[in-house]
Design a protein around this motif. Sequence first.
Motif, short mmCIF file in Angstrom:
data_model
loop_
_atom_site.label_atom_id
_atom_site.label_comp_id
_atom_site.label_asym_id
_atom_site.label_seq_id
_atom_site.Cartn_x
_atom_site.Cartn_y
_atom_site.Cartn_z
N THR A 153 0.85 -1.17 0.00
CA THR A 153 0.00 0.00 0.00
C THR A 153 0.90 1.23 0.00
O THR A 153 2.07 1.16 0.40
CB THR A 153 -0.98 0.00 1.19
OG1 THR A 153 -1.92 1.06 1.02
CG2 THR A 153 -0.26 0.14 2.52
N PHE A 154 0.35 2.33 -0.45
CA PHE A 154 1.14 3.56 -0.46
C PHE A 154 1.65 3.86 0.95
O PHE A 154 0.90 3.72 1.92
CB PHE A 154 0.31 4.75 -0.95
CG PHE A 154 0.00 4.73 -2.41
CD1 PHE A 154 1.02 4.89 -3.35
CD2 PHE A 154 -1.29 4.58 -2.87
CE1 PHE A 154 0.75 4.89 -4.71
CE2 PHE A 154 -1.58 4.58 -4.22
CZ PHE A 154 -0.56 4.73 -5.15
N ALA A 155 2.89 4.30 1.04
CA ALA A 155 3.46 4.66 2.34
C ALA A 155 2.64 5.77 2.99
O ALA A 155 2.50 5.81 4.21
CB ALA A 155 4.92 5.08 2.17
N ALA A 156 2.08 6.66 2.18
CA ALA A 156 1.28 7.77 2.70
C ALA A 156 -0.15 7.38 3.07
O ALA A 156 -0.90 8.21 3.57
CB ALA A 156 1.24 8.90 1.66
N ASN A 157 -0.52 6.12 2.87
CA ASN A 157 -1.87 5.65 3.17
C ASN A 157 -1.96 5.25 4.65
O ASN A 157 -2.03 4.07 4.98
CB ASN A 157 -2.25 4.49 2.25
CG ASN A 157 -3.66 3.98 2.48
OD1 ASN A 157 -4.46 4.60 3.18
ND2 ASN A 157 -3.96 2.83 1.90
N GLU A 158 -1.98 6.24 5.51
CA GLU A 158 -1.98 5.97 6.95
C GLU A 158 -3.22 5.22 7.40
O GLU A 158 -3.13 4.31 8.23
CB GLU A 158 -1.80 7.27 7.72
CG GLU A 158 -0.42 7.88 7.50
CD GLU A 158 -0.25 9.20 8.20
OE1 GLU A 158 -0.98 9.47 9.18
OE2 GLU A 158 0.64 9.98 7.78
N ASP A 159 -4.38 5.55 6.86
CA ASP A 159 -5.61 4.86 7.26
C ASP A 159 -5.57 3.39 6.84
O ASP A 159 -5.94 2.51 7.62
CB ASP A 159 -6.84 5.53 6.64
CG ASP A 159 -7.12 6.90 7.23
OD1 ASP A 159 -6.65 7.19 8.35
OD2 ASP A 159 -7.84 7.68 6.57
N GLY A 160 -5.12 3.13 5.63
CA GLY A 160 -5.02 1.75 5.16
C GLY A 160 -4.02 0.95 5.98
O GLY A 160 -4.29 -0.20 6.36
N ARG A 161 -2.86 1.54 6.26
CA ARG A 161 -1.86 0.84 7.06
C ARG A 161 -2.41 0.53 8.45
O ARG A 161 -2.19 -0.56 8.99
CB ARG A 161 -0.59 1.67 7.13
CG ARG A 161 0.11 1.66 5.77
CD ARG A 161 1.41 2.43 5.68
NE ARG A 161 2.07 2.74 6.91
CZ ARG A 161 2.60 3.93 7.18
NH1 ARG A 161 2.56 4.91 6.31
NH2 ARG A 161 3.21 4.13 8.32
N ALA A 162 -3.15 1.46 9.04
CA ALA A 162 -3.74 1.24 10.37
C ALA A 162 -4.77 0.11 10.31
O ALA A 162 -4.83 -0.73 11.22
CB ALA A 162 -4.39 2.52 10.89
N PHE A 163 -5.57 0.07 9.24
CA PHE A 163 -6.55 -1.01 9.06
C PHE A 163 -5.86 -2.36 9.08
O PHE A 163 -6.26 -3.28 9.80
CB PHE A 163 -7.31 -0.80 7.74
CG PHE A 163 -8.18 -1.96 7.34
CD1 PHE A 163 -9.46 -2.10 7.85
CD2 PHE A 163 -7.73 -2.91 6.44
CE1 PHE A 163 -10.27 -3.17 7.48
CE2 PHE A 163 -8.51 -3.98 6.06
CZ PHE A 163 -9.80 -4.12 6.58
N TYR A 164 -4.80 -2.50 8.28
CA TYR A 164 -4.11 -3.79 8.20
C TYR A 164 -3.35 -4.12 9.48
O TYR A 164 -3.36 -5.27 9.93
CB TYR A 164 -3.18 -3.81 6.98
CG TYR A 164 -3.95 -3.83 5.69
CD1 TYR A 164 -4.76 -4.90 5.35
CD2 TYR A 164 -3.90 -2.75 4.82
CE1 TYR A 164 -5.50 -4.92 4.17
CE2 TYR A 164 -4.63 -2.76 3.63
CZ TYR A 164 -5.43 -3.84 3.31
OH TYR A 164 -6.16 -3.85 2.16
#
Length: 174
Positions: free
Chosen positions: A132-143
Amino acid sequence: MSVTVRPVASFEEYLTAMRTWRLAWRAAFDHVVPAEHLPSAELTEARRDSLEAVYDDVRDRDAVFVADAGGVVGYAHLVTDTDRTGAFVPDDDAELHALYVRPDRWGEGVGSALLERVESACSEATRLVLQTFAANEDGRAFYRARGFERVGDHTFEVGGESYPTVVLAKPLRN
């Protein structure tokens, strides 16, 4: 909210899933990718035609699931064939190629339901891997909240530009 996650049933349903992807991509990455490189909300006839060949390919070789809540509200694309996974995916692992939920359904458990179904389809894989994009903080938090850990870095090209990504992985129960 009641949601059923199941394999995509038809090309028309796949097109609806692609519209979901387009809407989610625009909402999630508008701060990452320049507006001119975000997908339009609607499919052109030419893009629809090209997606028919893609659908035939993924239907035969991968696992594509939709989240149905009286209509498609999300979708996930799982790749288990090592000849088709991304370069960042080791041979014994499966790739979560995509998981997108309509923005108006974020926070309702649709993404979690899709992820659970994908994990249950990974009978042979050691881990489930994604980027995922490094800047995708919401996505990273989800995972992260669902057991994924950062295992590397990569890049993803959009509109001729490379963007930093993070590679996340989750061990699977086999």
